[in-house]
Design a protein around this motif. Structure first.
Motif, PDB file in Angstrom:
ATOM      1  N   VAL A   1       0.849  -1.201   0.000  1.00 35.01           N
ATOM      2  CA  VAL A   1       0.000   0.000   0.000  1.00 35.01           C
ATOM      3  C   VAL A   1       0.883   1.248   0.000  1.00 35.01           C
TER       4      VAL A   1
ATOM      5  N   LEU B   1      -6.007  -5.015  -3.632  1.00 32.76           N
ATOM      6  CA  LEU B   1      -5.812  -5.284  -2.203  1.00 32.76           C
ATOM      7  C   LEU B   1      -6.337  -6.671  -1.842  1.00 32.76           C
TER       8      LEU B   1
ATOM      9  N   ALA C   1      -5.890   0.527   5.116  1.00 31.05           N
ATOM     10  CA  ALA C   1      -5.699   1.030   3.751  1.00 31.05           C
ATOM     11  C   ALA C   1      -7.044   1.344   3.104  1.00 31.05           C
TER      12      ALA C   1
END
Lengths: 517, 367
Positions: free
Chosen positions: A146, A157, A252
């Protein structure tokens, strides 16, 4: 040899290591077996040193597969005698039945793998030395990806997490339906905004555990997204690692959602400002306003029918706007939708005057929209009459706001009202229930509020046309008591109840305060 | 050790047809799973000896004899398929006598176990010679180089082979392994088995040449088995035979695999009482027993598998999954167990990397 592992040294946790994927149990039962070290066995003499206490013995090479069975038997026996708890051999083919029986007798678990055994041995040794390392490595993997920008959205992700865990991972919306990733995943209890774990078999029936983590934004109470992973095993040895990885990923994801959110709120503020200008219109709009409305795609000319949806103050009005727009499309309504106070305002426009049939059809659609929105968030909806021209927007929205205000109290009509259903008196009365009127009423009656019986007496006295006898009957007290209380009320408020204007004001105030209770 | 000369009748023992059942059963026990079924040879002997008998001489009484060791080499299964005409053993003896120019004054068995536990006696009938109770194996052994004479002398005396098809071969010279290779090649080419006779051997002390009184042990073991009640349990059988029980239960696996030499195999018996897993590693004979992976008994001790109900010996090639068996360990002949020659019959001589695990020799054993 490595030091004794502090915790998490169960053989099942070793089997759950990503490098050990594909390893199979050839004999014995890994459940409950504790191993403390890895012994790489090149020469069987090594076992005689007694250095295999609680060890996982690794037999590199394929020789054991082709050797006569007694050699493996003899070695397993010596390993067991030296204190070994488990043995890893090359190849995943089954062991001969007697050898499996022997392992059961020796309480020895034999594992097989087609991969390079040295890699497995190294991974196991690292894991046994520090079980946290595996989890830390995975979390670092997410954090670095990230930070480097290699992963810049939910889809990559999810892919990264899935790869790190060797297990399916998904992002789901607040209701628990999957947006990205493995569709077979689900959030155990989407209504509870806390991290969750639940034993759920995988689609092919393997016992597994699902871990779910809500993604929250600071200052927003509702769950934005869910991160879900399903790890094999119940209990799953990898569960701790999976939860750590989801936690890292959720940070994130929350960052990206916050960025999106900022954009949503900026748009919402722009729309709210434009709406305020439109609502102030009495005549023709200025060219500048016309331009801004056109840029926003808002029709000001023609006929308009307004709708007002009020929700509780807890509802994330800006965040849910796209849901409202989506539901409008679903019921076939082309609406302008604007975040407005504790809900949304919107209007439907047409070039020519709508017929009675059209208005009725429109009302049905508004009703359907209301039903759809009620499932999303508890709300009250009001609909206005058709009005013409730019100023008509403000008129119809004002009517719909009145209707929505009253609809909130109409549980029998499922909190949906069309302004046509209201009489003028009710509309007027509705005004006493606005947020602005109630504080005013409360301050007017402030001196009486210390004694609840005074407000009740005043209300009853005014409702019974200032008759002491009737008030006494309604309240169940003596008429002298009523007379004393009325005198006290006049003294406390500093007004005369013979003044008809004062009487009207006080009667409305009593209504508002008593209803507000 | 008691003085065999004072023994009751063993100095010179007449072996007759009446001894046949005990002889056959004892020979099977001493075969340690191999050596071939003694029964056909027993019939051969019983038929040949009729109402007569053969003299079995105690080795201490036979120091002045020129002894030719006779027996059958090759596949016991081939022997039972292509039965001997009866003259093969005498023909082999005659050939080697002619080759060396020396007459044998007595016979002995090359291997007083399995079917060769009886062949020398049968041959002695037809040749009219006594039999000295000494042999070259003391049990069943698969290769000529393991014969005690080869181990002691480094090579075998001249040997003659009489093949069932009528041919006669004389092999002289070369060490044990070479002799073994030549004989094996001849057997593979023709018939699968042959009668063998060594050149007459004269030695001062037979106990230095090979295991002694194996036939006497054979008769005693056989008689002990014959005396047992049909209901005798494993422990009683073990006690009667002077051995110990390694395990008793069902055979759960028999795996056989072909190798460069003799076929190898492995059988597992699950002990009924302890559930321990007894693995028997075998070649032509049972060689090593592993109890839960640990070696507990090895060659040259005798590993004997008996059918539990009948106490009949189950040979390696007859053992099947599901058999209900008792596995016994019997002590080896003193020649192997005590002497310096043990290495040539220890597990490593069979390619099994295991140290010998032997029973202690019983006090007063004469063999």
């Amino acid at each position: 040899m490595s030091a004794r592992a502090p915790e998490g040294a169960g053989l099942t946790t070793v089997l759950a290591l990503p490098q050990w994927r594909g390893a199979v149990v050839l004999a014995g039962e890994p459940e409950g077996v504790e191993v403390a070290r890895v012994v790489l066995l090149e020469a069987s003499e090594r076992l005689l040193d007694g250095g295999a206490q609680e060890a996982l013995v690794v037999l590199p090479g394929l020789g054991w597969r082709s050797a006569p069975a007694w050699q493996l038997d003899a070695l397993l026996r010596r390993a067991a005698d030296a204190g070994a708890r488990a043995v890893l051999v090359a190849g995943t083919g089954p062991l001969p039945d007697p050898t499996r029986l022997l392992c059961t007798r020796l309480d020895l678990c034999v594992l097989g793998s087609g991969a390079a055994l040295l890699d497995l041995a190294a991974a196991a040794a690292v894991h046994l030395a520090a079980p946290e390392v595996t989890a830390a490595r995975a979390v670092l993997g997410v954090a670095r990806a990230v930070a480097d920008g290699r992963v810049s959205g939910p889809v990559p992700l999810v892919e990264l997490c899935s790869q790190l865990l060797g297990a399916p991972v998904a992002v789901a919306d607040a209701s628990g339906s999957v947006l990205h990733g493995d569709r077979s995943l689900s959030v155990p209890r989407p209504a509870e905004a806390v991290p969750q774990r639940e034993r759920t078999p995988s689609p092919d029936g393997v016992p597994s555990t699902t871990a779910a983590r809500p993604v929250l934004l600071p200052g927003v109470r509702s769950v934005q997204r869910w991160l879900v992973a399903r790890v094999p095993g119940a209990p799953a040895p990898l569960l701790g690692t999976a939860e750590d990885v989801l936690a890292a990923a959720s940070t994130a994801l929350a960052g990206w959602l916050a960025a999106d959110r900022t954009a949503v709120e900026r748009d919402a503020r722009g729309r709210a400002a434009l709406l305020a200008d439109v609502l102030r219109l009495t005549g023709e709009p200025s060219p500048e306003l016309r331009q801004r409305a056109a840029a926003a795609g808002w029709p000001l000319s023609g006929w308009h029918v307004g709708v007002r949806v009020r929700t509780g103050s807890a509802t994330d009005v800006a965040g849910l706007r796209h849901e409202v727009v989506r539901r409008c499309d679903e019921v076939g309504l082309q609406l302008v939708v604007v975040e407005h106070g504790d809900g949304w305002s919107g209007w439907w426009s047409t070039e020519r005057s709508p017929s009675a049939v059209e208005v009725r059809q429109l009302a049905v659609r508004f009703r359907r929209l209301h039903d759809a929105l009620r499932r999303l968030t508890g709300c009250a909806t009001g609909v206005g009459r058709p009005h013409h021209g730019p100023a008509g927007v403000a008129q119809t929205l004002s009517e719909s706001a009145d209707a929505a205000l009253l609809a909130a109290g109409r549980a029998d009509q499922e909190r949906f009202l069309h302004v046509d259903q209201l009489g003028v008196a009710q509309t007027l009365l509705a005004w006493t229930r606005t947020e602005t009127f109630e504080p005013a009423a409360r301050s007017l009656l402030e001196p009486l509020l210390a004694d609840a019986s005074l407000v009740r007496t005043l209300g009853a006295y005014l409702d019974s046309e200032s008759s002491l006898a009737e008030t006494a009957a309604v309240l169940g007290v003596h008429r002298n008591t009523v007379a004393q209380r009325v005198a006290r009320i006049e003294r406390l408020l500093g007004v005369s109840l013979s003044d008809h204007e004062q009487r009207l004001a006080l009667q409305l105030a009593c209504r508002a305060v008593q209803l507000g209770r | 050790m008691g003085d065999p000369l004072d023994d009751d009748g063993w100095a010179v023992r007449d072996v007759s047809a009446a001894d046949c059942p005990a002889l056959v059963r004892g020979a099977d026990v001493l075969g340690s799973g191999g050596g071939g079924d003694a029964r056909p040879a027993g019939l051969l002997f019983a038929h040949a000896v009729g109402r007569g008998s053969v003299q079995l001489l105690d080795p201490d009484r036979a120091a002045d004899h020129a002894v030719s060791f006779v027996g059958m080499v090759g596949a016991a299964s081939a022997f039972t398929e292509e039965l001997p005409g009866g003259g093969e053993f005498a023909r082999a003896l005659g050939a080697v006598e002619r080759w060396t120019g020396e007459r044998a004054s007595a016979l002995a068995s090359i291997e007083a176990a399995g079917l060769n536990g009886v062949t020398a006696l049968a041959t002695a009938v037809s040749c009219g010679l006594p039999v000295v109770d000494v042999d070259l194996c003391g049990r069943a052994l698969p290769r000529l180089e393991q014969f005690s004479l080869a181990v002691v002398d480094g090579g075998l005396p001249p040997v003659a082979l009489a093949l069932p098809g009528g041919q006669v071969l004389v092999v002289e010279g070369g060490d044990g392994p070479r002799c073994e290779r030549v004989v094996r090649a001849a057997l593979a080419a023709e018939g699968g088995w042959a009668a063998i006779a060594t050149a007459p051997v004269r030695r001062g002390g037979w106990p230095l040449v090979g295991p002694v009184r194996t036939t006497r042990r054979c008769l005693q073991l056989g008689a002990a088995l014959e005396r047992l009640e049909p209901t005798a349990g494993g422990d009683e059988v073990a006690a009667a035979l002077g051995g110990r029980v390694l395990g008793a239960g069902r055979v759960v696996e028999v795996a056989r695999r072909a190798g460069a030499g003799f076929g190898r195999g492995s059988a597992c018996v699950r002990d009924r009482r302890t559930s321990a897993l007894l693995r028997l590693e075998m070649e032509n004979e049972y060689l090593v027993a592993f109890d839960d992976g640990a070696p507990v008994a090895t060659t040259p001790d005798l590993l004997v598998v008996l059918e539990r109900r009948t106490a009949r010996v189950v040979a390696c090639d007859r053992l099947r999954r599901g058999d209900d068996v008792v596995v016994l360990q019997l002590p080896a002949a003193a020649f192997w167990a005590r002497g310096e020659h043990g290495a040539s019959v220890a597990p490593r001589s069979f390619g099994l990397d295991v140290d010998p695990v032997l029973m202690p020799q019983p006090a007063g054993a004469v063999w």
